[in-house]
Write an enzyme that holds these catalytic residues in place. Structure first.
Site, PDB file in Angstrom:
ATOM      1  N   HIS A  97       0.855  -1.253   0.065  1.00 21.38           N
ATOM      2  CA  HIS A  97      -0.061  -0.063  -0.195  1.00 21.38           C
ATOM      3  C   HIS A  97       0.758   1.204   0.150  1.00 21.38           C
ATOM      4  O   HIS A  97       0.655   2.120  -0.630  1.00 21.38           O
ATOM      5  CB  HIS A  97      -0.758   0.113   1.238  1.00 21.38           C
ATOM      6  CG  HIS A  97      -2.183  -0.722   0.915  1.00 21.38           C
ATOM      7  ND1 HIS A  97      -3.021  -0.446   0.344  1.00 21.38           N
ATOM      8  CD2 HIS A  97      -2.599  -1.726   1.952  1.00 21.38           C
ATOM      9  CE1 HIS A  97      -4.011  -1.562   0.402  1.00 21.38           C
ATOM     10  NE2 HIS A  97      -3.804  -2.283   1.310  1.00 21.38           N
ATOM     11  N   ARG A 112      -6.558  -8.639 -15.344  1.00 23.54           N
ATOM     12  CA  ARG A 112      -6.331  -9.738 -14.386  1.00 23.54           C
ATOM     13  C   ARG A 112      -7.742  -9.994 -14.011  1.00 23.54           C
ATOM     14  O   ARG A 112      -8.303  -9.152 -12.904  1.00 23.54           O
ATOM     15  CB  ARG A 112      -5.378  -9.284 -13.405  1.00 23.54           C
ATOM     16  CG  ARG A 112      -3.942  -8.944 -13.637  1.00 23.54           C
ATOM     17  CD  ARG A 112      -2.997  -8.451 -12.508  1.00 23.54           C
ATOM     18  NE  ARG A 112      -1.742  -7.977 -12.861  1.00 23.54           N
ATOM     19  CZ  ARG A 112      -1.506  -6.549 -13.292  1.00 23.54           C
ATOM     20  NH1 ARG A 112      -2.689  -5.568 -12.952  1.00 23.54           N
ATOM     21  NH2 ARG A 112      -0.429  -6.298 -13.718  1.00 23.54           N
ATOM     22  N   ARG A 134      -7.247 -11.872 -19.337  1.00 28.20           N
ATOM     23  CA  ARG A 134      -6.752 -13.138 -18.977  1.00 28.20           C
ATOM     24  C   ARG A 134      -7.159 -13.965 -17.824  1.00 28.20           C
ATOM     25  O   ARG A 134      -7.978 -13.372 -17.084  1.00 28.20           O
ATOM     26  CB  ARG A 134      -5.418 -12.668 -17.971  1.00 28.20           C
ATOM     27  CG  ARG A 134      -4.626 -14.057 -17.690  1.00 28.20           C
ATOM     28  CD  ARG A 134      -3.152 -13.435 -17.203  1.00 28.20           C
ATOM     29  NE  ARG A 134      -3.210 -12.970 -15.588  1.00 28.20           N
ATOM     30  CZ  ARG A 134      -2.406 -12.559 -14.967  1.00 28.20           C
ATOM     31  NH1 ARG A 134      -1.030 -12.457 -15.363  1.00 28.20           N
ATOM     32  NH2 ARG A 134      -2.751 -12.229 -13.568  1.00 28.20           N
ATOM     33  N   GLU A 165       5.152 -17.177 -20.625  1.00 26.47           N
ATOM     34  CA  GLU A 165       5.938 -17.063 -19.232  1.00 26.47           C
ATOM     35  C   GLU A 165       6.620 -18.180 -18.941  1.00 26.47           C
ATOM     36  O   GLU A 165       7.371 -18.222 -17.885  1.00 26.47           O
ATOM     37  CB  GLU A 165       4.752 -16.526 -18.155  1.00 26.47           C
ATOM     38  CG  GLU A 165       3.744 -17.392 -18.074  1.00 26.47           C
ATOM     39  CD  GLU A 165       2.581 -16.830 -17.243  1.00 26.47           C
ATOM     40  OE1 GLU A 165       3.172 -15.686 -16.397  1.00 26.47           O
ATOM     41  OE2 GLU A 165       1.336 -17.104 -17.253  1.00 26.47           O
ATOM     42  N   ASP A 209       7.276 -13.744 -14.641  1.00 23.28           N
ATOM     43  CA  ASP A 209       7.418 -15.187 -14.473  1.00 23.28           C
ATOM     44  C   ASP A 209       8.493 -15.948 -15.232  1.00 23.28           C
ATOM     45  O   ASP A 209       9.157 -16.747 -14.939  1.00 23.28           O
ATOM     46  CB  ASP A 209       6.124 -15.949 -14.582  1.00 23.28           C
ATOM     47  CG  ASP A 209       5.165 -16.022 -13.111  1.00 23.28           C
ATOM     48  OD1 ASP A 209       5.944 -15.874 -12.206  1.00 23.28           O
ATOM     49  OD2 ASP A 209       4.230 -16.242 -13.194  1.00 23.28           O
ATOM     50  N   ARG A 234      11.286 -15.223  -7.339  1.00 18.10           N
ATOM     51  CA  ARG A 234      11.195 -13.720  -7.213  1.00 18.10           C
ATOM     52  C   ARG A 234      10.905 -13.277  -5.890  1.00 18.10           C
ATOM     53  O   ARG A 234      10.825 -11.944  -5.649  1.00 18.10           O
ATOM     54  CB  ARG A 234      10.299 -13.249  -8.585  1.00 18.10           C
ATOM     55  CG  ARG A 234       8.953 -13.461  -8.594  1.00 18.10           C
ATOM     56  CD  ARG A 234       8.485 -13.187  -9.833  1.00 18.10           C
ATOM     57  NE  ARG A 234       7.179 -13.474 -10.124  1.00 18.10           N
ATOM     58  CZ  ARG A 234       6.051 -12.766  -9.973  1.00 18.10           C
ATOM     59  NH1 ARG A 234       6.226 -11.492  -9.354  1.00 18.10           N
ATOM     60  NH2 ARG A 234       4.864 -13.316 -10.202  1.00 18.10           N
ATOM     61  N   CYS A 269       3.333  -7.667 -21.376  1.00 22.15           N
ATOM     62  CA  CYS A 269       2.489  -6.966 -20.253  1.00 22.15           C
ATOM     63  C   CYS A 269       3.071  -7.178 -19.018  1.00 22.15           C
ATOM     64  O   CYS A 269       2.662  -6.890 -18.003  1.00 22.15           O
ATOM     65  CB  CYS A 269       1.049  -7.870 -20.306  1.00 22.15           C
ATOM     66  SG  CYS A 269       1.307  -9.379 -20.089  1.00 22.15           S
TER      67      CYS A 269
END
Length: 581
Positions: free
Chosen positions: A190, A295, A331, A430, A454, A464, A501
């Protein structure tokens, strides 16, 4: 001079005094009351909830007009206050164990927050901050203390804290907060999100910052490099005063590119897309050619139940309406492994990033998959939309997913429900296995988009989310650019659209190489649009192709980044010189 290092999550430079901020911290001890007071103690708890909701309502009202996205954070806090499961557990502790209200609140909210923090998905883990924020608000009210925040500061400061809760960042005094430093947090927290929206320089993850830094001392915050300089010498301060002036001039110039047509110096056009994760309107819709990544998992993650076909249809149709005619790439559901749903119990996996997730999970749960596909197809009748599958590893995956789409189409046709019968079907590349046979994938699909986050992880065999091995996560390595070049070449040769993307599309330096390798569609977060447009405008097509070829023959990421920075600096200096003539 001592230099502390962290993660630069909001670009900028700041020179100001340190303000060590410590939010309210309740001193809660295990404590109980005598029998017969249960109803009284429970009323104290419900009164505190009501008072907390009144405070939150006021915050929502103050933010709704200026910052509706931030207002949603506190709307979510109200939802937490009204969460029946949380309230029921507090009630149970009060009536069954006769726990004091503050002890019950502390135990229950903390338990739920710890559960969320264990999620490997940063977006889910970030919800723990919301729970702790609400817990602190209720505890403060139970203790009878007034609200203490960063809304009224007397001088310009760099706020230093262990962490900033959503209520701290959203209500801070923007006129006096020049920068933010915290000991914890990452790019998806945040604090990072709000700092970027306020354009406040921020460096997070600076270990022991509140112990090392002193209240009132002058420091330099370099949120371009991820550094905090303590006790800087006069010469260093002077240097950074010049750097700050140059940075502000550069940002002002960059902002002018936001609504410009995206062109390289030799006149070739490229397309800029937007990545989104909600159905709400986005300022970036005005400045892009397409929505490169919608998403859909947010709809599932924010719901208390599996979203119905009608609920999903309404959400997807709303996105199309907000997109101002821009085509939307939807997606399909990307959960499983590290992304969990409270109402969907999945087996525990030792390595969730390589587990039953995304398309794999959807193929394993055909009814769940069909519900989403039917909703998406129905929405396609109301605007330009295409469907994209994540976590594709084989040609078999593509064929199975396409078969599921055909089954959903057949049902809708039989029911007389309209949809776009020529809707494009694509994949997210990915996984290296599908990247290496991109020519075969291009034969099976209408388009592809590369998820570089990814792909970097799988190509370099690095988690990651693991900070200890962060140096191995190299999204601008020569290996990455070589595999990306192959993907672009295969799709371009097949005459099929290909985009990126992942985060790499929004990195201005990387964008130069991507364009030189043949990419013409970049999809990114709104905050990166102007930067990418500006940097690419400095180079001709031939120059980007030469740069890309040079990068492909380099051996390390450090070499690549140093080379790209030098090339950009050269052209900017040339531009400044010509402007002075």
């Amino acid at each position: 001079m001592r230099i502390l290092k962290g993660n630069p999550v909001s670009r900028g430079i700041a020179l100001a005094k340190v303000y060590i901020y410590k939010a309210f911290k309740a001193d809660v001890h295990e404590s109980y009351f005598e029998a017969g007071q249960e109803a009284l103690k429970f009323k104290q708890f419900t009164d505190a909830l009501a008072a907390a909701e009144t405070e939150l309502d006021a915050i929502v009202a103050s933010l709704s007009v200026e910052s509706p996205e931030k207002a949603k954070i506190f709307t979510a806090h109200i939802e937490i206050l009204n969460d029946e499961e949380v309230a029921e557990e507090v009630k149970d502790m009060i009536f069954s164990s006769r726990a004091m209200p503050d002890y019950a609140v502390d135990m229950v909210f903390t338990e739920f927050a710890i559960l969320l923090e264990k999620a490997r998905d940063p977006l889910i883990a970030a919800r723990a901050a919301d729970l702790r924020d609400v817990r602190n608000r209720v505890l403060r009210i139970l203790k009878g203390e007034k609200e203490h925040n960063l809304s009224n500061l007397r001088e310009k400061v760099i706020v230093v804290a262990h962490d900033l809760l959503p209520s701290d960042t959203a209500t801070l005094d923007r006129a006096h907060v020049m920068g933010i430093v915290t000991e914890v947090g990452g790019a998806t927290s945040h604090t990072a999100i709000i700092a970027r929206s306020y354009k406040i320089p921020a460096v997070l993850g600076v270990s022991d910052a509140t112990e090392i830094m002193k209240n009132g001392e002058m420091v330099i915050l370099d949120a371009l490099k991820g550094q905090v300089m303590l006790e800087p010498e006069r010469a260093t301060i002077s240097d950074y005063e010049v750097k700050l002036e140059e940075f502000l001039k550069s940002e002002k110039l960059t902002a002018e590119y936001l609504d410009r047509i995206p062109l390289v110096a030799s006149g070739e056009r490229f397309s800029v897309g937007l990545n989104i994760g909600t159905t709400e309107p986005d300022e970036g819709f005005k400045y892009v050619d397409f929505i490169g990544l919608f998403r859909t998992e947010f709809l599932y993650m924010e719901s208390e139940h599996m979203p119905t076909e009608d609920e999903q249809f309404a959400a997807y149709r709303k996105v199309l309406a907000n997109a101002m005619g821009n085509p939307v790439t939807l997606r399909t559901l990307d959960i499983g492994g590290d992304k969990s749903l409270r109402y969907l119990v999945l087996p525990k996996e030792d390595n969730p990033f390589l587990g039953n997730r995304a398309l794999r999970l959807c193929l394993d749960m055909p009814e769940l998959f069909k519900t989403q596909l039917r909703a998406a197809l129905r929405a396609s009748a109301f605007g330009p939309m295409q469907i994209m599958f994540p976590m594709v590893g084989t040609i078999d995956d593509i064929r199975a997913a396409k078969a599921a789409v055909q089954e959903a189409k057949a049902e809708l046709l039989a029911e007389g429900i309209p949809f776009d019968e020529k809707i494009n079907i694509g994949i997210m590349i990915e996984i290296p296995s599908i990247a290496m046979i991109a020519d075969f994938a291009a034969e099976e699909t209408d388009f592809a988009s590369v998820g570089t986050n990814d792909l970097t992880q799988y190509l370099h065999a690095v988690d990651r989310m693991n900070q200890k091995i962060a140096d191995y996560y190299q999204s601008s390595s020569p290996a990455m650019f070589r595999i990306l070049g192959k993907i672009f070449e295969e799709y371009n040769d097949a005459g099929k659209p290909v985009s990126v993307c992942g985060e790499l599309a929004g990195e201005p330096l990387a964008a130069i190489v991507l364009f030189g390798l043949g990419l013409r569609k970049f999809s990114m977060n709104a905050s990166n649009i102007a930067h990418v447009k500006r940097v690419l405008s400095l180079f001709t097509l031939a120059e980007t192709e030469e740069i890309a070829e040079n990068v492909m023959n380099m051996k390390t990421q450090d070499e690549v980044e140093a080379y790209l920075k030098a090339e950009v600096a050269k052209r900017e200096q040339k531009l400044i010189a010509s402007a002075k003539k």
